[in-house]
Design a protein around this motif. Structure first.
Motif, mmCIF file in Angstrom:
data_model
loop_
_atom_site.group_PDB
_atom_site.id
_atom_site.type_symbol
_atom_site.label_atom_id
_atom_site.label_comp_id
_atom_site.label_asym_id
_atom_site.label_seq_id
_atom_site.Cartn_x
_atom_site.Cartn_y
_atom_site.Cartn_z
ATOM 1 N N SER A 32 -43.283 25.906 -51.396
ATOM 2 C CA SER A 32 -43.127 24.636 -50.686
ATOM 3 C C SER A 32 -42.014 24.713 -49.641
ATOM 4 O O SER A 32 -41.951 23.871 -48.734
ATOM 5 C CB SER A 32 -42.843 23.496 -51.666
ATOM 6 N N TYR A 33 -41.130 25.700 -49.766
ATOM 7 C CA TYR A 33 -40.089 25.948 -48.767
ATOM 8 C C TYR A 33 -40.524 27.010 -47.770
ATOM 9 O O TYR A 33 -40.391 26.848 -46.557
ATOM 10 C CB TYR A 33 -38.792 26.417 -49.445
ATOM 11 N N ILE A 34 -41.020 28.126 -48.315
ATOM 12 C CA ILE A 34 -41.282 29.294 -47.489
ATOM 13 C C ILE A 34 -42.453 29.075 -46.543
ATOM 14 O O ILE A 34 -42.376 29.422 -45.355
ATOM 15 C CB ILE A 34 -41.540 30.528 -48.381
ATOM 16 N N ALA A 35 -43.564 28.508 -47.025
ATOM 17 C CA ALA A 35 -44.749 28.360 -46.181
ATOM 18 C C ALA A 35 -44.481 27.486 -44.952
ATOM 19 O O ALA A 35 -44.738 27.928 -43.819
ATOM 20 C CB ALA A 35 -45.917 27.814 -47.000
ATOM 21 N N SER A 56 -36.060 28.987 -42.775
ATOM 22 C CA SER A 56 -37.416 29.521 -42.653
ATOM 23 C C SER A 56 -37.694 30.575 -43.712
ATOM 24 O O SER A 56 -38.793 30.625 -44.272
ATOM 25 C CB SER A 56 -37.632 30.121 -41.255
ATOM 26 N N PHE A 57 -36.732 31.435 -43.985
ATOM 27 C CA PHE A 57 -36.918 32.527 -44.931
ATOM 28 C C PHE A 57 -36.236 32.284 -46.266
ATOM 29 O O PHE A 57 -36.589 32.887 -47.270
ATOM 30 C CB PHE A 57 -36.390 33.839 -44.337
ATOM 31 N N LEU A 58 -35.225 31.420 -46.252
ATOM 32 C CA LEU A 58 -34.499 31.069 -47.479
ATOM 33 C C LEU A 58 -34.393 29.556 -47.566
ATOM 34 O O LEU A 58 -34.085 28.907 -46.572
ATOM 35 C CB LEU A 58 -33.089 31.677 -47.475
ATOM 36 N N ILE A 77 -47.710 38.020 -42.222
ATOM 37 C CA ILE A 77 -47.092 39.130 -42.956
ATOM 38 C C ILE A 77 -45.922 38.616 -43.788
ATOM 39 O O ILE A 77 -45.764 38.962 -44.966
ATOM 40 C CB ILE A 77 -46.629 40.231 -41.980
ATOM 41 N N PHE A 78 -45.093 37.760 -43.178
ATOM 42 C CA PHE A 78 -43.955 37.193 -43.912
ATOM 43 C C PHE A 78 -44.428 36.289 -45.040
ATOM 44 O O PHE A 78 -43.830 36.265 -46.122
ATOM 45 C CB PHE A 78 -43.045 36.416 -42.956
ATOM 46 N N LEU A 79 -45.493 35.529 -44.808
ATOM 47 C CA LEU A 79 -46.027 34.678 -45.860
ATOM 48 C C LEU A 79 -46.493 35.515 -47.047
ATOM 49 O O LEU A 79 -46.184 35.186 -48.202
ATOM 50 C CB LEU A 79 -47.206 33.852 -45.327
#
Length: 251
Positions: free
Chosen positions: A54-57, A183-185, A31-33
Motif C-alpha cells: 500500500s506504500y510501495i505501489a 517512493s521506495f521506503l 521492475i521496482f514493483l
C-alpha cells in the motif's frame, strides 16, 4: 495543420519508432514493483500495521510517471536545441506554448498508460494491492504531477547541453527524491525531521495524493493537499522555465 498539431504528431511518431526507449519507459517502474513487491510480499509496516504494497505501489508508480515526464522533455529540448531545430522553429510563427504543449500532451498520454499498466500489475495476487473507493482521485493527482515534473524537465533541458548532462542532472534530482519522498521506503520509517524536510519536494505531494487515493492512506483532504502542493510547484518551476528557456545554444 497548426504548429501544435504538427509538433505533437511528430513527437508521437518519434516516440513510437524508438522501441527501446518506449519499452523501458514502461518496464522500468515495473521492475521496482516486482523487486520490492516480492521482497516484502505479505509483510506489514511495523509503524502503521499497513501492508508494504500500500506504500510501495503508489510511491513507485508516482516516481515512474514523474521520472518519465522529466526525462522525456529534458532530452527532447536539449536535442532540438543542440541540432538547431528550436532555432528553426522560432523562425516560424510557432511560439513557446505550442512547443511545450506538444510535449505536455505526449507526457500525459504516456503517464496515463503507465499508471493503468502499473496498477493492473500491482493488483495481481503476487503483489496484492487493494484499491479503495477513492481511487479515481488518483487521476487528477497524476495529471498535476505530470504537469509539475514536466516544468522541471523543461528547466533541465534548458540548462543542459549534452545527453550526459541531462542524465546527470535528472538522476541527481529524481533518485534521491524517490527515497526522501516515500517512493521506495514508507515515510513512516523515516525520522520525523526528515518527514518534515521532505515537504519541500514535489514528489512527496504526488506520493501522498496518489497513496491516499489508491490505498486509502488518508482521505480526500490528503488528495487535495497533495494536488495543491503540485500546483504551487508548477507555478514556481513554470516561472523558472520562462527565465531559463533557450531557443539556441548560440545565445
Amino acid at each position: 495543420m497548426t504548429a501544435y498539431a504538427a509538433l505533437t504528431g511528430a513527437g508521437y511518431r518519434a516516440q513510437v519508432r524508438d522501441k527501446a526507449t518506449l519499452f523501458f519507459t514502461f518496464a522500468f517502474p515495473l521492475i521496482f514493483l516486482v523487486v520490492f513487491g516480492l521482497i516484502f510480499s505479505g509483510q506489514d509496516v511495523q509503524e502503521s500495521g499497513r501492508p508494504y504494497i500500500s506504500y510501495i505501489a503508489p510511491g513507485v508508480m508516482s516516481w515512474g510517471v514523474a521520472n518519465a515526464a522529466v526525462f522525456s522533455v529534458a532530452f527532447t529540448l536539449m536535442q532540438w536545441r543542440r541540432d538547431d531545430l528550436l532555432r528553426l522553429i522560432r523562425m516560424t510563427p510557432t511560439r513557446l506554448p505550442a512547443v511545450i504543449g506538444s510535449r505536455y500532451v505526449l507526457a500525459l498520454g504516456v503517464g496515463v498508460v503507465q499508471a493503468v499498466l502499473f496498477t493492473g500489475v500491482a493488483l495481481l495476487p503476487p503483489f496484492g494491492l487493494e484499491l479503495k473507493g477513492s481511487w479515481p482521485l488518483a487521476l487528477p493527482a497524476l495529471v498535476l504531477g505530470i504537469t509539475a515534473f514536466l516544468t522541471i524537465g523543461v528547466v533541465i533541458g534548458s540548462l543542459a547541453d549534452t545527453p550526459e548532462a541531462v542524465a546527470a542532472i535528472a538522476n541527481c534530482l529524481m533518485v534521491p527524491m524517490a527515497f526522501l519522498s516515500g517512493s521506495f521506503l514508507p515515510m513512516d520509517m523515516l525520522p520525523s525531521w526528515l518527514q518534515t524536510a521532505s515537504r519541500v519536494l514535489p514528489l512527496r505531494y504526488l506520493n501522498d495524493a496518489v497513496s491516499a487515493a489508491l490505498s486509502g492512506r488518508g482521505g480526500t483532504g490528503d488528495v487535495l493537499l497533495g494536488c495543491a502542493g503540485l500546483v504551487v510547484f508548477t507555478v514556481v518551476f513554470g516561472a523558472v522555465c520562462l527565465k531559463t528557456f533557450r531557443w539556441s545554444n548560440r545565445v
